[in-house]
Design a protein around this motif. Structure first.
Motif: not given
Length: 392
Positions: A314-321
């Motif tokens: 989820i954290t990676r999704i927030l960074y990428e978005a």
């Protein structure tokens, strides 16, 4: 961490209790509404469908509204849906209330994720996420087992009433603690909606969303049908179901807490270590399910590994978005709930096979295996930070 984060976590606790509580209530609901346990299990899928559809829709609608009013509205709709569910005698109506409640939950979580990320420095999103998700993990530790015990003693409807009531202090907390202004990504008010949508096509973001969906699918495949394993294969009484749920929730809290300190800077380590262990754990749980001590121990371990890996993704999704501040939270929410919808459906197909009650645990292992087959060759892409460099 800012105090409003903890108030958001309180509301997430109420909603997380509802999302996970069906794991201990399915047999009672099935008996009361005259449906099979497998059919009752589709209530989990209904909730996930509402989350998938509701996340981008409600996030877009709430884009220009103050965060506080949006969050408050979502909590109140969520409460009302549970009140209706508590009084209905129709399975289709109950199914519909789960979709409505999930849509409200999706809107809340999408806005809350974006709000949480905007309240902290740009390199502390993982820690902020850990605080927010602690509401979900505490729900699995306390709220879900309490709901299961309440359902055992007073019936599943009492649990629905309890969730509806629990939303009210959460609503007061949101109203009192969350800033009334809309949280903005920058002084100019953030990018236009079209620019945000374009940002969502990035391959690394889509990869992180796919992996998050697979891991969460594995979590829900095993967790949704845990009750029959405890009372059937392990031969334990019904009151052991809340105990198993407490252990899973305690593990999930530990997993999110540890991952929250690693997911910003060392996501690759979490994936490389936690992924294979999670893969081994689900088949081990199936093989050792007839041994109560081993079953309960592995339930704790799988809770920790599932949430550590899931929260890191989820954290990676927030960074990428990060270039789509309004829709970033909806991306994470939608990804998780694609898995939450698919996982129980995949698991339900195994109940009529020779695997029986243990089929969902094998299905969980299969979903994790698929995730790792995709993730390991592309580890550098998964762990790439905002600067484009891989995080070690």
């Amino acid at each position: 961490m800012p105090f409003p984060l903890y108030l958001l976590a309180l509301a997430v606790f109420a909603m997380g209790t509802s999302e996970f509580m069906l794991a201990g209530l399915l047999p009672d609901i099935a008996s009361d509404l005259d449906v099979t346990v497998g059919t009752a299990g589709t209530l989990t899928t209904a909730f996930a469908i509402g989350m998938i559809v509701g996340a981008p829709l409600t996030a877009g609608l709430a884009r220009s509204r103050p965060g506080r009013s949006s969050l408050l509205g979502f909590v109140l709709v969520f409460s009302a849906a549970h009140a209706v569910g508590a009084v209905t005698s129709s399975f289709p109506v109950l199914f519909a209330t789960r979709v409505v409640a999930a849509s409200a939950n999706a809107g809340f979580l999408a806005v809350a994720l974006t709000t949480a990320a905007a309240l902290v420095p740009s390199d502390a999103k993982g820690r902020a996420l850990a605080v927010l998700l602690s509401g979900t993990t505490v729900a699995t530790v306390a709220g879900v087992p309490a709901g299961s015990a309440l359902g055992t003693l007073l019936g599943w409807r009492a649990t629905f009433w309890a969730v509806a009531a629990l939303c009210l202090p959460a609503a007061v907390g949101v109203f009192a603690g969350v800033p009334g202004r809309r949280v903005r990504q920058d002084a100019a008010g953030g990018p236009a909606l079209r620019a945000e949508l374009a940002r969502l096509k990035r391959p690394r973001l889509l990869l992180a969303m796919l992996l998050g969906a697979l891991v969460n699918g594995a979590t829900f495949a095993g967790f949704t049908f845990l009750s029959p394993v405890v009372t059937g294969t392990a031969g334990l009484g019904e009151l052991w179901v809340p105990v198993a749920l407490v252990l899973f929730g305690t593990g999930s809290f530990a997993g999110v807490t540890v991952a929250g300190r690693l997911s910003d800077r060392r996501p690759g380590s979490v994936v490389a270590v936690g992924g294979p262990l999670l893969l081994v754990g689900w088949p081990a749980l199936a093989v050792l399910a007839d041994r109560p001590a081993a079953l309960l121990t592995l339930v704790f371990v799988q809770g920790a590994l599932s949430f550590a890996l899931g929260s890191t993704l989820i954290t990676r999704i927030l960074y990428e978005a990060s270039g789509a501040p309004t829709l970033a939270g909806s991306c994470a929410t939608a990804a998780l709930n694609v898995g939450a919808a698919a996982g129980p459906l995949v698991a339900a197909t195994t109940l009529g096979t020779r695997a029986g009650d243990l089929g969902p645990l094998w299905a969980s292992g299969l979903l994790v295996a698929v995730a790792l087959l995709i993730a390991l060759p592309l580890r550098g892409a998964i762990t790439a930070g905002r600067s484009g460099e891989a995080l070690r």
